[in-house]
Design an enzyme around this catalytic site. Structure first.
Site, short mmCIF file in Angstrom:
data_model
loop_
_atom_site.label_atom_id
_atom_site.label_comp_id
_atom_site.label_asym_id
_atom_site.label_seq_id
_atom_site.Cartn_x
_atom_site.Cartn_y
_atom_site.Cartn_z
N GLY A 39 1.57 -1.59 4.83
CA GLY A 39 0.94 -2.64 5.61
C GLY A 39 1.37 -4.01 5.09
N ASP A 40 1.85 -4.87 5.99
CA ASP A 40 2.41 -6.13 5.53
C ASP A 40 1.64 -7.33 6.05
OD1 ASP A 40 4.38 -7.77 4.19
OD2 ASP A 40 5.74 -6.09 4.46
N HIS A 41 2.08 -8.54 5.64
CA HIS A 41 1.31 -9.75 5.93
C HIS A 41 1.40 -10.18 7.39
CE1 HIS A 41 5.35 -11.31 5.18
NE2 HIS A 41 5.00 -12.42 5.79
#
Length: 204
Positions: A2-4
């Site tokens: 999961g990324d920004h």
């Protein structure tokens, strides 16, 4: 992962490492940050980077007054820049210059406003875009340009389009044939008078 951006990063051939051993002290503290759909913890790290960028940007573009990369735009997604405008076409010069400046080359959208606009107030920025930008005259679109690897909207990995919006007040030299409209702004003397006599107006 999961990324920004708020999305999971698709599987790609990224470097990996294999952990075979770990040493730690008693009662260790593991430092990490939670990322995900903005705004979460990494927003504050991004703001520190944004503030660090400003003096560096001003070295190359001294007309830049302030600079914002809103956390809701996951930083690389949107940059808002205010300038002290001195000549026609200067806003476009600044946005093109920023797209050629280090990591800012990955910025997806750039909005350039005059120095009377607070780049950290999105309402102020939206007002500038909707009252000072014309869709045909003031948009710059660049296709097949470098993009952030994590951009979930780009059609190809690391390659997509960019949009610049010149939301500065236009001059006649820039094709603005109408009279420059005057801001509906109350002068300081009138504000002081109203404040002083507020109770007399029975508006409390």
């Amino acid at each position: 992962f999961g990324d920004h951006t708020g999305y999971y990063t698709p599987p790609e051939p990224y470097p990996t490492f294999h952990l075979t051993n770990m040493m730690h002290r008693d009662d260790p503290i593991y430092l990490t940050t939670v990322v995900g759909k903005p705004i979460v913890e990494d927003a504050y790290i991004g703001k520190v980077i944004e503030r660090s960028f400003l003096p560096l940007i001003q070295m190359f573009h001294p007309e830049v007054v302030d600079f914002s990369m809103p956390a809701s735009g996951w930083f690389q997604g949107l940059a808002i820049v205010s300038i002290k405008k001195r000549y026609p076409g200067q806003a476009k010069k600044v946005m093109l210059g920023l797209w050629g400046l280090g990591q800012l080359a990955l910025t997806k959208f750039i909005i350039v406003v005059d120095d009377d606009i607070n780049v950290h107030d999105l309402n102020d920025v939206i007002w500038a875009v909707t009252t000072r930008a014309d869709a045909r005259r003031d948009l710059v679109i660049i296709d097949n340009a470098p993009t952030d690897t994590l951009d979930p909207a780009s059609p190809l990995l690391n390659l997509g389009s960019k949009l610049g919006i010149d939301a500065t007040q236009k001059w006649k030299e820039e094709g603005y044939e109408r009279d420059i409209q005057e801001l509906a702004k109350v002068d300081d003397n009138t504000k002081e008078l109203v404040d002083r006599r507020w109770r007399e107006y029975n508006l409390e």
